[in-house]
Design an enzyme around this catalytic site. Structure first.
Site, PDB file in Angstrom:
ATOM      1  N   HIS A 219      21.093  44.686 -11.763  1.00 55.12           N
ATOM      2  CA  HIS A 219      20.347  43.436 -11.999  1.00 55.12           C
ATOM      3  C   HIS A 219      20.402  43.123 -13.496  1.00 55.12           C
ATOM      4  O   HIS A 219      21.490  43.005 -14.043  1.00 55.12           O
ATOM      5  CB  HIS A 219      18.929  43.612 -11.441  1.00 55.12           C
ATOM      6  CG  HIS A 219      18.071  42.387 -11.387  1.00 55.12           C
ATOM      7  ND1 HIS A 219      18.515  41.113 -11.603  1.00 55.12           N
ATOM      8  CD2 HIS A 219      16.739  42.257 -11.108  1.00 55.12           C
ATOM      9  CE1 HIS A 219      17.517  40.250 -11.479  1.00 55.12           C
ATOM     10  NE2 HIS A 219      16.423  40.914 -11.179  1.00 55.12           N
ATOM     11  N   HIS A 258      28.006  38.746  -7.513  1.00 52.89           N
ATOM     12  CA  HIS A 258      26.639  38.232  -7.340  1.00 52.89           C
ATOM     13  C   HIS A 258      26.337  38.173  -5.853  1.00 52.89           C
ATOM     14  O   HIS A 258      27.203  37.849  -5.050  1.00 52.89           O
ATOM     15  CB  HIS A 258      26.511  36.833  -7.953  1.00 52.89           C
ATOM     16  CG  HIS A 258      25.101  36.451  -8.249  1.00 52.89           C
ATOM     17  ND1 HIS A 258      24.259  35.951  -7.294  1.00 52.89           N
ATOM     18  CD2 HIS A 258      24.375  36.538  -9.383  1.00 52.89           C
ATOM     19  CE1 HIS A 258      23.076  35.716  -7.839  1.00 52.89           C
ATOM     20  NE2 HIS A 258      23.115  36.067  -9.103  1.00 52.89           N
ATOM     21  N   ASP A 312      25.391  37.778 -16.858  1.00 53.76           N
ATOM     22  CA  ASP A 312      25.386  38.892 -17.814  1.00 53.76           C
ATOM     23  C   ASP A 312      26.694  39.048 -18.568  1.00 53.76           C
ATOM     24  O   ASP A 312      26.719  39.677 -19.633  1.00 53.76           O
ATOM     25  CB  ASP A 312      25.058  40.194 -17.073  1.00 53.76           C
ATOM     26  CG  ASP A 312      23.632  40.182 -16.565  1.00 53.76           C
ATOM     27  OD1 ASP A 312      23.429  40.360 -15.354  1.00 53.76           O
ATOM     28  OD2 ASP A 312      22.725  39.942 -17.377  1.00 53.76           O
TER      29      ASP A 312
HETATM   30  C1  SDX Z   1      21.810  39.485 -12.091  1.00 54.52           C
HETATM   31  O1  SDX Z   1      20.105  37.892  -7.799  1.00 54.52           O
HETATM   32  C2  SDX Z   1      20.113  37.247  -8.926  1.00 54.52           C
HETATM   33  O2  SDX Z   1      19.956  36.053  -9.001  1.00 54.52           O
HETATM   34  C3  SDX Z   1      20.319  38.108 -10.154  1.00 54.52           C
HETATM   35  C4  SDX Z   1      20.562  37.386 -11.466  1.00 54.52           C
HETATM   36  C5  SDX Z   1      19.317  36.666 -11.941  1.00 54.52           C
HETATM   37  O3  SDX Z   1      19.440  35.704 -12.701  1.00 54.52           O
HETATM   38  O4  SDX Z   1      18.197  37.164 -11.639  1.00 54.52           O
HETATM   39  O5  SDX Z   1      21.617  36.466 -11.305  1.00 54.52           O
HETATM   40  C6  SDX Z   1      20.931  38.382 -12.574  1.00 54.52           C
HETATM   41  O6  SDX Z   1      21.307  40.499 -11.692  1.00 54.52           O
HETATM   42  C7  SDX Z   1      23.295  39.258 -12.034  1.00 54.52           C
HETATM   43  C8  SDX Z   1      24.064  40.476 -11.439  1.00 54.52           C
HETATM   44  C9  SDX Z   1      24.198  41.539 -12.525  1.00 54.52           C
HETATM   45  N1  SDX Z   1      24.796  42.753 -11.966  1.00 54.52           N
HETATM   46  C10 SDX Z   1      26.029  43.125 -12.286  1.00 54.52           C
HETATM   47  O7  SDX Z   1      26.801  42.457 -12.962  1.00 54.52           O
HETATM   48  C11 SDX Z   1      26.421  44.490 -11.742  1.00 54.52           C
HETATM   49  C12 SDX Z   1      27.806  44.424 -11.122  1.00 54.52           C
HETATM   50  N2  SDX Z   1      27.746  43.603  -9.921  1.00 54.52           N
HETATM   51  C13 SDX Z   1      27.662  44.278  -8.647  1.00 54.52           C
HETATM   52  O8  SDX Z   1      26.959  45.470  -8.656  1.00 54.52           O
HETATM   53  C14 SDX Z   1      27.386  43.329  -7.491  1.00 54.52           C
HETATM   54  O9  SDX Z   1      28.217  42.252  -7.632  1.00 54.52           O
HETATM   55  C15 SDX Z   1      25.958  42.838  -7.256  1.00 54.52           C
HETATM   56  C16 SDX Z   1      24.992  43.956  -7.168  1.00 54.52           C
HETATM   57  C17 SDX Z   1      25.557  41.908  -8.322  1.00 54.52           C
HETATM   58  C18 SDX Z   1      25.968  42.091  -5.915  1.00 54.52           C
HETATM   59  O10 SDX Z   1      26.416  42.992  -4.998  1.00 54.52           O
HETATM   60  P1  SDX Z   1      26.364  42.767  -3.408  1.00 54.52           P
HETATM   61  O11 SDX Z   1      26.053  41.372  -3.060  1.00 54.52           O
HETATM   62  O12 SDX Z   1      25.493  43.825  -2.829  1.00 54.52           O
HETATM   63  O13 SDX Z   1      27.872  42.989  -3.083  1.00 54.52           O
HETATM   64  P2  SDX Z   1      28.522  44.375  -2.742  1.00 54.52           P
HETATM   65  O14 SDX Z   1      28.126  45.439  -3.733  1.00 54.52           O
HETATM   66  O15 SDX Z   1      28.280  44.642  -1.306  1.00 54.52           O
HETATM   67  O16 SDX Z   1      30.083  44.083  -3.007  1.00 54.52           O
HETATM   68  C19 SDX Z   1      30.847  43.341  -2.038  1.00 54.52           C
HETATM   69  C20 SDX Z   1      32.308  43.690  -2.354  1.00 54.52           C
HETATM   70  C21 SDX Z   1      32.544  45.209  -2.436  1.00 54.52           C
HETATM   71  O17 SDX Z   1      33.889  45.420  -2.148  1.00 54.52           O
HETATM   72  P3  SDX Z   1      34.292  45.996  -0.656  1.00 54.52           P
HETATM   73  O18 SDX Z   1      33.567  47.317  -0.524  1.00 54.52           O
HETATM   74  O19 SDX Z   1      33.803  44.930   0.315  1.00 54.52           O
HETATM   75  O20 SDX Z   1      35.785  46.135  -0.737  1.00 54.52           O
HETATM   76  O21 SDX Z   1      32.621  43.185  -3.669  1.00 54.52           O
HETATM   77  C22 SDX Z   1      32.917  44.282  -4.534  1.00 54.52           C
HETATM   78  C23 SDX Z   1      32.329  45.523  -3.891  1.00 54.52           C
HETATM   79  O22 SDX Z   1      33.032  46.682  -4.313  1.00 54.52           O
HETATM   80  N3  SDX Z   1      32.244  44.009  -5.820  1.00 54.52           N
HETATM   81  C24 SDX Z   1      32.742  44.334  -7.007  1.00 54.52           C
HETATM   82  C25 SDX Z   1      31.785  43.898  -7.940  1.00 54.52           C
HETATM   83  N4  SDX Z   1      30.754  43.337  -7.308  1.00 54.52           N
HETATM   84  C26 SDX Z   1      31.052  43.402  -5.988  1.00 54.52           C
HETATM   85  N5  SDX Z   1      33.891  44.954  -7.354  1.00 54.52           N
HETATM   86  C27 SDX Z   1      34.075  45.136  -8.692  1.00 54.52           C
HETATM   87  N6  SDX Z   1      33.194  44.746  -9.662  1.00 54.52           N
HETATM   88  C28 SDX Z   1      32.065  44.121  -9.316  1.00 54.52           C
HETATM   89  N7  SDX Z   1      31.202  43.743 -10.263  1.00 54.52           N
END
Ligand code: SDX
Length: 375
Positions: A219, A258, A312
């Site tokens: 997050h 996201h 971010d």
């Molecule tokens: C914020 O919710 C909000 O509004 C939050 C926010 C706000 O203003 O409050 O916008 C602020 O928290 C932004 C997000 C910051 N977090 C990060 O940047 C951390 C990295 N991102 C990931 O951890 C992820 O994208 C999440 C947690 C943000 C969202 O994850 P989901 O929706 O649970 O998606 P997932 O983990 O199930 O991923 C789906 C697929 C996977 O691949 P497969 O297993 O299907 O092959 O997408 C891939 C993931 O591996 N994936 C990524 C990735 N994010 C998702 N692969 C590489 N790098 C990434 N960052």
């Protein structure tokens, strides 16, 4: 009864505060597109907007700004507490603890009538930057800088951290960042705040829970993770291979992806422009070039999965160029998001229903108790 892991796609409440279209990459705060608000408003005006549902008239904004500045100073107890904390404590833990402690000195901490909660929210909005600045100077053994009541929140927090008044460009850049971070639908920390206040608990407990949630690297903590990643990459030319190596190991690239956006986060669009301008001004183009190289690699590798830069990714370069220490990036997210958390707390209290979801039990039934000498 339907189950969705992580409540993905589940509508948990209704709101009039912010709207997100994840497919189109749209974010509106009470109908105003985020880019328009960031380009024209200020952080204080945006918070008034979210708390009152309309933009302020000139005199109202002046009164709101004066009311905030009158509350910049830390109460004596909080100042003593912050200056007694371990100097190597993490700033997010300091903020979480200090906000919680604000409830100890409030004569009516548990009041949940809207005027009282709004008043407490105003105090937390005003004092959090001061807590952050004071702890930073204390941990570095530097003289504490008292808040300057002639300055708005963005300029003042930079002043209290660095000890020097920021340039108008730097103050404006942080003000834009705070506007961009003010609110964002039912993200995990906002949901945490609404869940806690829905028991008619107090705003201190709700905001403390929200800070705890925001610290997580999935997050708000991601902005610090982006900076760590940029520092690990030797040069812009090395960014592509670095990114591909991490993807091959199924590592998440911080600042990308996201739960809602399956397109470019509109805040990232704005922050990318800001990051480039500041990187040019401060001789940090290598950071910006590494970032764009990562973005280019990710576009080829995973954009098809709806993975794009989020808020971010470019805020890391922006905060670095503004001069913020790395571990103050996520605390700066708190400074902005307190505006949104408070708006949601007020909205929840105005039409409350206790959050109590169901569970799909997967354990055994009708198990007999085995006395300890028979185990
Ligand atoms: C914020 O919710 C909000 O509004 C939050 C926010 C706000 O203003 O409050 O916008 C602020 O928290 C932004 C997000 C910051 N977090 C990060 O940047 C951390 C990295 N991102 C990931 O951890 C992820 O994208 C999440 C947690 C943000 C969202 O994850 P989901 O929706 O649970 O998606 P997932 O983990 O199930 O991923 C789906 C697929 C996977 O691949 P497969 O297993 O299907 O092959 O997408 C891939 C993931 O591996 N994936 C990524 C990735 N994010 C998702 N692969 C590489 N790098 C990434 N960052």
């Amino acid at each position: 009864m339907s189950y969705s892991k992580g409540l993905e796609g589940v509508v948990a409440t209704e709101t009039k505060i912010s709207f997100i279209d994840g497919e189109k990459g749209v974010l509106e705060l009470i109908g105003i597109p985020i880019g328009e608000l960031a380009s024209n408003s200020s952080f204080e005006e945006s918070v008034f907007f979210l708390w009152n549902g309309r933009l302020p008239k000139k005199a109202e904004l002046a009164d709101f700004e004066s009311a905030i500045r009158a509350r910049y100073d830390m109460p004596a107890y909080i100042s003593q507490l912050v200056m007694s904390m371990p100097k190597d404590a993490q700033p997010m833990h300091v903020l979480r603890t200090a906000v919680s402690a604000m409830g100890l000195i409030d004569p009516k901490p548990n009041a949940t009538d809207l005027p009282s909660v709004r008043d407490k929210a105003l105090t937390l909005l005003a004092v959090t930057p001061t807590i952050l600045g004071a702890f930073h100077r204390y941990r570095k053994g530097l003289p504490i800088i008292a808040p300057d009541k002639t300055l708005p929140i963005a300029a003042n927090v930079l002043y209290m951290i660095s000890g020097t008044k920021p340039t108008p460009t730097m103050a404006k850049a942080l003000d834009v960042c705070l506007v961009l971070h003010t609110d964002h639908g039912l993200n995990n920390s906002t949901f945490s705040a609404r869940v806690v206040i829905s028991t008619l608990s107090d705003i201190y407990s709700a905001i403390t829970a929200a800070i705890g949630s925001l610290r997580g690297p999935l997050h708000g903590g991601a902005n610090e993770g982006v900076m760590v990643m940029l520092n690990e990459i030797a040069s812009p030319e090395a960014a592509e291979q670095y990114t591909l190596d991490k993807l091959a190991k199924k590592d998440k690239i911080m600042g990308f992806g996201h739960r809602v956006y399956k397109s470019y986060d509109p805040r990232a669009t704005h922050l990318k422009v800001l990051a480039k301008q500041l990187a040019q001004d401060t001789g940090n183009m290598a950071l910006y070039d590494k970032s764009t190289a990562i973005e280019k690699t990710m576009a080829t590798a995973v954009a098809a999965k709806g993975i794009y830069p989020n808020v971010d990714f470019y805020s890391a370069t922006t905060y670095h160029c503004i001069g913020l220490p790395l571990d103050l990036f996520t605390p700066m997210f708190v400074v902005g998001r307190i505006g949104g958390w408070s708006a949601h707390i007020l909205e929840q209290l105005a039409d409350n229903r206790l959050f109590r979801p169901d569970v799909d039990y997967k354990g055994p039934h009708d198990v007999r108790y085995t006395p300890i000498d028979k185990r």
